[in-house]
Structures are given as C-alpha cells and as structure tokens.
Design an enzyme around this catalytic site. Sequence first.
Site, mmCIF file in Angstrom:
data_model
loop_
_atom_site.group_PDB
_atom_site.id
_atom_site.type_symbol
_atom_site.label_atom_id
_atom_site.label_comp_id
_atom_site.label_asym_id
_atom_site.label_seq_id
_atom_site.Cartn_x
_atom_site.Cartn_y
_atom_site.Cartn_z
ATOM 1 N N LYS A 119 62.916 166.933 -63.651
ATOM 2 C CA LYS A 119 63.907 167.782 -62.990
ATOM 3 C C LYS A 119 64.773 168.423 -64.057
ATOM 4 C CE LYS A 119 65.401 168.436 -58.602
ATOM 5 N NZ LYS A 119 64.662 168.165 -57.362
ATOM 6 N N THR B 64 58.302 174.211 -46.553
ATOM 7 C CA THR B 64 59.085 172.980 -46.361
ATOM 8 C C THR B 64 59.310 172.716 -44.872
ATOM 9 O OG1 THR B 64 60.149 173.401 -48.478
ATOM 10 C CG2 THR B 64 61.153 171.719 -47.100
ATOM 11 N N SER C 108 53.821 173.952 -53.905
ATOM 12 C CA SER C 108 53.875 174.221 -55.349
ATOM 13 C C SER C 108 52.563 173.813 -56.012
ATOM 14 C CB SER C 108 55.006 173.422 -56.001
ATOM 15 O OG SER C 108 56.211 174.134 -55.964
ATOM 16 N N LYS D 274 56.666 167.337 -62.913
ATOM 17 C CA LYS D 274 56.843 168.413 -61.938
ATOM 18 C C LYS D 274 58.131 168.202 -61.181
ATOM 19 C CE LYS D 274 55.274 171.886 -59.358
ATOM 20 N NZ LYS D 274 56.512 172.621 -59.725
ATOM 21 N N LYS E 1 58.420 161.184 -55.202
ATOM 22 C CA LYS E 1 57.982 162.149 -54.187
ATOM 23 C C LYS E 1 56.561 162.643 -54.481
ATOM 24 C CE LYS E 1 60.779 165.525 -52.240
ATOM 25 N NZ LYS E 1 61.451 166.840 -52.107
ATOM 26 N N ASN F 212 66.412 177.939 -44.391
ATOM 27 C CA ASN F 212 64.984 178.060 -44.666
ATOM 28 C C ASN F 212 64.177 176.899 -44.075
ATOM 29 O OD1 ASN F 212 62.724 177.203 -46.885
ATOM 30 N ND2 ASN F 212 62.738 179.386 -46.453
HETATM 31 N N1 GLU Z 1 62.807 171.284 -55.657
HETATM 32 C C1 GLU Z 1 61.788 170.968 -54.701
HETATM 33 C C2 GLU Z 1 61.764 169.476 -54.448
HETATM 34 O O1 GLU Z 1 62.672 168.784 -54.810
HETATM 35 C C3 GLU Z 1 60.443 171.509 -55.127
HETATM 36 C C4 GLU Z 1 59.913 170.950 -56.395
HETATM 37 C C5 GLU Z 1 58.643 171.631 -56.849
HETATM 38 O O2 GLU Z 1 58.101 172.439 -56.107
HETATM 39 O O3 GLU Z 1 58.226 171.322 -57.966
HETATM 40 O O4 GLU Z 1 60.873 168.962 -53.834
#
Ligand code: GLU
Length: 422
Positions: free
Chosen positions: A107, A191, A351, A71, A95, A222
């Site tokens: 990613k 966020t 997400s 993810k 994360k 945002n």
């Molecule tokens: N790009 C965001 C992050 O780095 C969201 C990633 C996601 O929702 O999968 O946390």
Amino acid sequence: MSSGKVSYLQWMLQVLRRSVDLAGFPEEVYQILSKPERVLMVSIPVRMDNGKLVVFEGYRVQHNSALGPYKGGIRFHPEVDLETDMALALGMTLKNSLNGLPYGGGKGAVKVDPKKLSQGELERLSRGYARAIAPLIGDLVDIPAPDVGTNPQIMAWMVDEYSKLKGYNVPGVFTAKPPDLWGNPVRLYSTGFGTAVAGRVAAEKYLGTFEGLRVSVHGFGNVGQYAALFSAKFGAKVVAVSDTSGTVYDPNGIDVELAIKVKESTGKVINYPKGEKIPDPDASLYVDCEVLMPSAIENVIREDNVNKVKAKVLSEGANGPTTPGAEKVLYERGAVIVPDIAANAGGVVMSYLEWVENLQWYWWSEEETLKRIESIMENNIKRLISKYESLRSEKGLVTMRDAAFVVAVERVYKAMKLRGWI
Ligand code: GLU
C-alpha cells in the site's frame, strides 16, 4: 497510544494474532506477517501554483510477496502516516490472499488533502510520487492502484511517468486506469457488483434465495449505487437507499437506474421522485429488510444502534462499517456478515483482470470481463462460507470475518512454507 485507543495497526495485529491462534498456525507465521518486508519513505517536492515549493511526505509499504507481486492502492489523505500505511499493506496481503489472487500485499500513501490542490498541483504531485517509488515498483514487482483520494486520472499520470522513465509503455504497473488508457470499463462498477454478488451468495445459503428479498443499501456513491443496481438485476427488491442527503424508502421497490440518474444530475438521492423520504441517512440501516449492504463509511453499525438493524444477511461494501461489539450482537441474533475484505474485493479482483489484460496486450469485452469477475467472486464467497461453517462447528463462536482471516493467512502460510521461508 496515550488516549488508550487502539491504532489501526494494533487492531490489524490483534486480528492477525486471533486468526493464527484460532487456526493453530505456527508462531513464525505471526512473526513474519506482523512486519512488512520493505518500507519506502519518500519526499516529493511540488511547485505550487503560487510559486512556493511544498515537500510532501509519501510511503510505499511492501508487506509480503509470498504469493506474488505486491499489490494495493495509493491513498492521498491528510491524516495518513507510515503506521497506518503498514496496517493497510498488511490488509492487502490478507485481502489478496483471501480472494485467491496471485499477489502479495502493498500500500502507498501521500500525506496530503487532494481536495486542496489544483488540477496542476495534483498532477505534479502524482508524477512526483510515481518517480519517487519507480525504483521499487514494476508490473511484475509491485502494482499500485487507486484508493481513498486517488482515481483513474491519477493512475494515468503515474503510468505515463513510469513509462517515460522506462523508455517504453508499461500498462500493467498501475491498475484501475481509465478505459481509454489500457483500463477496463468494468472497474467503474466492479466493487459494488462484487458486494451484490457477496450478498446474493450469502442470502442463497442462509435465506434460501436472493430473488424477491428486500435489500437496503447504505451509501450511494460508487459502491452503493452499483451494489443496489446489481442487487435489483439479480432479482432482489431494493427497498431503501441513502446518501448524506437522507434515505429514500419504498417497500414496493426503488427504480435504481432512476435513482442513479437523479444522484448524477442533482448530487442527492433524496431528490428521487417516488417513495418515502426520511431525512436521516442512517434510516436505511434500520428499515425492514432481509439483506443490508452498508456501503458508505466505517463504524456506522455500533453497539448503540445495532438493535435497530433488522437484516439477517449483511454484505459490507464499505471498509469497517460494523464495530466488533455490534458484530457480536448481530451474530448472537443469528445474522451473518460477509466481511469487507471479501464483500468489497470486487475492485482488486478487477485490478487483477486488468493486469492480466495489460500483460497480454489483449482485452476482453465488458460482458466477458463481468462473467469472469462474477465467477471469481462467487467462488471466493462460497469458499469463505464453507470455511466459516467448518470453523463454527469446530470452535463455536466465530464470525465470517474470523474465517476470512484464517483462509487468508492459511494461503500465505502454505506459500511461505513451500518456499522454505519457515
Ligand atoms: N484500493 C483498493 C483496495 O483496497 C484496490 C486495490 C487494487 O486494486 O490494487 O482493495
């Protein structure tokens, strides 16, 4: 690197190394996590509006799947390369793990400046990228989302393209879709909401309360707008906000809803009708306050300006706003920093909730979603703080960032061990 500068991947590997050593995990954990499980490199031919064909380069890095499907977002940026994408994918494994999600990390990226594309070109590129990575993603395999340079509209094109390839609708393969296409309205502000929750939990722990405290927010996009809005809703007094137009400072408290309206209608927060206006956007880092939420970009609190920062609790809405040198100074002074990988995780936590909705074809109300995200974030930050406290009493000089990496690596390590990978 010839310049002697440490690349992002090298830096991430150093952090990984430090957490493995600090917690005494086996070396095999480092060996596995320092390399991605799988890397996909793609070429995306796009017919431009002027009739010419441009072939863009893209990637999808699937870093680790011990905890669940890969993810992580997709970045559209002219300077991205495979090495950066590998570092970002490792960051997502950590994360997602830290935040208790049932996900591994991945990613994607395309080397492009999206601002230079027409809407039609952007759509063709997004669909082309989705087609190119389609064989290796899926709602139970690898679930991309937006990142720098991408947005919900792009997710809508990608989910459409993927669904057409499959022959049926697969809403859960991309997250942070528009609310009108299988998304959830909370994603817009999740966020910033998470950054405010992180600041609140840390302030309650280290300053006894969040209510009535002075909060300053650097960055009014945002993340910053909603970090400020929810800080005010949680009872703190937002005394400063800033964007590239400058800083608005009002020791009596800023009306954040009004500031957001001003920002929306004029593009500049400095047009807020009240308070003191300071041309320096970084003045928000230095005002008298107890809690600071750096929510714009990286490297804003450095060794050369950290002495002007007065806050005691920092919640990092942005990625990497505090340099390691500045972080050391702040800790020596008794401040604490909720690190980015925890404080800006509201996006990926949302997400996850959207993905659960998609898999069930069932949606919670906005209120219910917010309650869930709040309790997940709150528990995550509390768990992190208690790990930080125990590591600190055992090992002395550690930061909450160190603790975050230890918690994250530990969870992946346990899963890998149970699965017999090590
Ligand atoms: N790009 C965001 C992050 O780095 C969201 C990633 C996601 O929702 O999968 O946390």
